[in-house]
Scaffold this active site. Structure first.
Site, PDB file in Angstrom:
ATOM      1  N   HIS A   1      10.432 -24.448  -2.667  1.00 19.01           N
ATOM      2  CA  HIS A   1       9.860 -23.376  -1.842  1.00 19.01           C
ATOM      3  C   HIS A   1       9.825 -22.116  -2.685  1.00 19.01           C
ATOM      4  O   HIS A   1      10.816 -21.788  -3.356  1.00 19.01           O
ATOM      5  CB  HIS A   1      10.697 -23.144  -0.580  1.00 19.01           C
ATOM      6  CG  HIS A   1      10.823 -24.369   0.262  1.00 19.01           C
ATOM      7  ND1 HIS A   1       9.815 -24.807   1.077  1.00 19.01           N
ATOM      8  CD2 HIS A   1      11.822 -25.274   0.357  1.00 19.01           C
ATOM      9  CE1 HIS A   1      10.197 -25.935   1.661  1.00 19.01           C
ATOM     10  NE2 HIS A   1      11.411 -26.246   1.231  1.00 19.01           N
TER      11      HIS A   1
ATOM     12  N   TYR B   1       5.054 -14.357  -1.054  1.00 22.03           N
ATOM     13  CA  TYR B   1       4.718 -15.446  -1.981  1.00 22.03           C
ATOM     14  C   TYR B   1       4.251 -14.976  -3.357  1.00 22.03           C
ATOM     15  O   TYR B   1       4.029 -15.800  -4.246  1.00 22.03           O
ATOM     16  CB  TYR B   1       3.651 -16.347  -1.343  1.00 22.03           C
ATOM     17  CG  TYR B   1       4.124 -16.991  -0.056  1.00 22.03           C
ATOM     18  CD1 TYR B   1       5.093 -17.994  -0.085  1.00 22.03           C
ATOM     19  CD2 TYR B   1       3.638 -16.577   1.189  1.00 22.03           C
ATOM     20  CE1 TYR B   1       5.554 -18.576   1.092  1.00 22.03           C
ATOM     21  CE2 TYR B   1       4.095 -17.152   2.365  1.00 22.03           C
ATOM     22  CZ  TYR B   1       5.050 -18.147   2.312  1.00 22.03           C
ATOM     23  OH  TYR B   1       5.506 -18.725   3.479  1.00 22.03           O
TER      24      TYR B   1
ATOM     25  N   ARG C   1      12.568 -22.213   9.517  1.00 17.39           N
ATOM     26  CA  ARG C   1      12.106 -22.657   8.190  1.00 17.39           C
ATOM     27  C   ARG C   1      13.155 -23.476   7.428  1.00 17.39           C
ATOM     28  O   ARG C   1      12.874 -24.077   6.407  1.00 17.39           O
ATOM     29  CB  ARG C   1      11.695 -21.456   7.336  1.00 17.39           C
ATOM     30  CG  ARG C   1      10.457 -20.783   7.834  1.00 17.39           C
ATOM     31  CD  ARG C   1       9.963 -19.698   6.906  1.00 17.39           C
ATOM     32  NE  ARG C   1       8.991 -18.882   7.608  1.00 17.39           N
ATOM     33  CZ  ARG C   1       7.689 -19.189   7.738  1.00 17.39           C
ATOM     34  NH1 ARG C   1       7.196 -20.267   7.177  1.00 17.39           N
ATOM     35  NH2 ARG C   1       6.883 -18.400   8.422  1.00 17.39           N
TER      36      ARG C   1
ATOM     37  N   ASP D   1       8.931 -40.090   5.598  1.00 15.88           N
ATOM     38  CA  ASP D   1       8.918 -41.556   5.470  1.00 15.88           C
ATOM     39  C   ASP D   1       8.255 -41.992   4.168  1.00 15.88           C
ATOM     40  O   ASP D   1       8.727 -42.912   3.499  1.00 15.88           O
ATOM     41  CB  ASP D   1       8.200 -42.191   6.663  1.00 15.88           C
ATOM     42  CG  ASP D   1       9.060 -42.197   7.922  1.00 15.88           C
ATOM     43  OD1 ASP D   1      10.283 -41.986   7.806  1.00 15.88           O
ATOM     44  OD2 ASP D   1       8.509 -42.404   9.012  1.00 15.88           O
TER      45      ASP D   1
ATOM     46  N   SER E   1       9.559 -19.008  -1.588  1.00 14.62           N
ATOM     47  CA  SER E   1      10.420 -17.989  -0.972  1.00 14.62           C
ATOM     48  C   SER E   1      11.803 -18.573  -0.692  1.00 14.62           C
ATOM     49  O   SER E   1      11.995 -19.793  -0.733  1.00 14.62           O
ATOM     50  CB  SER E   1       9.784 -17.515   0.339  1.00 14.62           C
ATOM     51  OG  SER E   1       9.703 -18.596   1.263  1.00 14.62           O
TER      52      SER E   1
ATOM     53  N   ASN F   1       6.073 -29.020  -2.650  1.00 15.78           N
ATOM     54  CA  ASN F   1       6.233 -27.870  -1.766  1.00 15.78           C
ATOM     55  C   ASN F   1       5.472 -28.230  -0.493  1.00 15.78           C
ATOM     56  O   ASN F   1       4.255 -28.096  -0.428  1.00 15.78           O
ATOM     57  CB  ASN F   1       5.674 -26.590  -2.381  1.00 15.78           C
ATOM     58  CG  ASN F   1       5.910 -25.388  -1.464  1.00 15.78           C
ATOM     59  OD1 ASN F   1       6.245 -25.556  -0.294  1.00 15.78           O
ATOM     60  ND2 ASN F   1       5.736 -24.190  -1.995  1.00 15.78           N
TER      61      ASN F   1
HETATM   62  C1  DHK Z   1       5.659 -22.065   2.001  1.00 18.75           C
HETATM   63  C2  DHK Z   1       5.178 -22.102   3.265  1.00 18.75           C
HETATM   64  O1  DHK Z   1       3.869 -22.198   3.489  1.00 18.75           O
HETATM   65  C3  DHK Z   1       6.056 -21.989   4.439  1.00 18.75           C
HETATM   66  O2  DHK Z   1       5.580 -22.749   5.531  1.00 18.75           O
HETATM   67  C4  DHK Z   1       7.496 -22.374   4.127  1.00 18.75           C
HETATM   68  C5  DHK Z   1       7.115 -22.128   1.697  1.00 18.75           C
HETATM   69  C6  DHK Z   1       7.968 -21.685   2.858  1.00 18.75           C
HETATM   70  C7  DHK Z   1       7.435 -21.452   0.386  1.00 18.75           C
HETATM   71  O3  DHK Z   1       8.282 -20.565   0.333  1.00 18.75           O
HETATM   72  O4  DHK Z   1       6.851 -21.856  -0.628  1.00 18.75           O
HETATM   73  O5  DHK Z   1       8.319 -22.037   5.218  1.00 18.75           O
END
Ligand code: DHK
Length: 169
Positions: free
Chosen positions: A117, A39, A128, A104, A119, A91
């Site tokens: 996202h 991240y 994911r 919903d 990543s 996100n």
């Molecule tokens: C962030 C998360 O916390 C994960 O649960 C997702 C996502 C991916 C991200 O890439 O920002 O799978």
């Protein structure tokens, strides 16, 4: 052809605010220290700054929120709709693949929704990828790191401008 300015549940385009909601799900409060190899090292405060600066360039303001609780996110989506937000970036983090409640709520939004996202979820564990949220999203951005939020806001601004020019009298 002139389209009606009236939208399905009552918010008129002319009443639409210049606010983009940016909502963040569980554990994104830990950005910067949480699995930085995935991240990155930027914090959530850095993401907020980036979103505000990007939105300002397009003439929008940002309402930036994060919660580890599903119901809080549902409440904020409803707030965005009630206040006539111009768009919503989300996100959903860990709720991406589990939350029918968030899906919903997003389906009630008249303004465009963009899913982000940090990543590249397609290069990670298969679970994911199966996003409920994508069913309500006009676009999905993933794999650009936190820059994905800026891309989402830029894309939203373009969508909003296109809608407004189509609905001009
Ligand atoms: C962030 C998360 O916390 C994960 O649960 C997702 C996502 C991916 C991200 O890439 O920002 O799978």
């Amino acid at each position: 052809m002139t389209l009606s300015r009236r939208q399905t549940t009552g918010v008129r385009l002319s009443q639409m605010s210049k606010i983009i909601y940016v909502l963040n799900g569980p554990s994104l409060n830990l950005l910067g220290t949480r699995q930085p190899e995935i991240y990155g090292r930027s914090t959530l405060a850095d993401v907020e700054k980036l979103c505000c600066a990007t939105a300002e360039r397009y003439g929008f303001a940002v309402e930036f929120r994060q919660s580890n609780y599903e119901g809080a996110i549902v409440d904020w989506i409803q707030e965005a709709q009630a206040k006539g937000a111009a768009g919503l970036v989300i996100n959903p983090a860990g709720y991406t693949t589990t939350s029918v409640a968030i899906l919903d709520a997003l389906l009630t939004m008249e303004a465009p929704v963009v899913e982000v996202h940090i990543s590249n979820i397609h290069a990670r564990e298969p679970f994911r990828r199966d996003s409920y949220v994508s069913r309500a999203a006009r676009a999905v951005v993933c794999g650009f790191g936190i820059e994905g939020y800026a891309l989402a806001i830029g894309g939203l601004a373009t969508m909003v401008a296109a809608t407004q020019s189509r609905t001009k009298d």
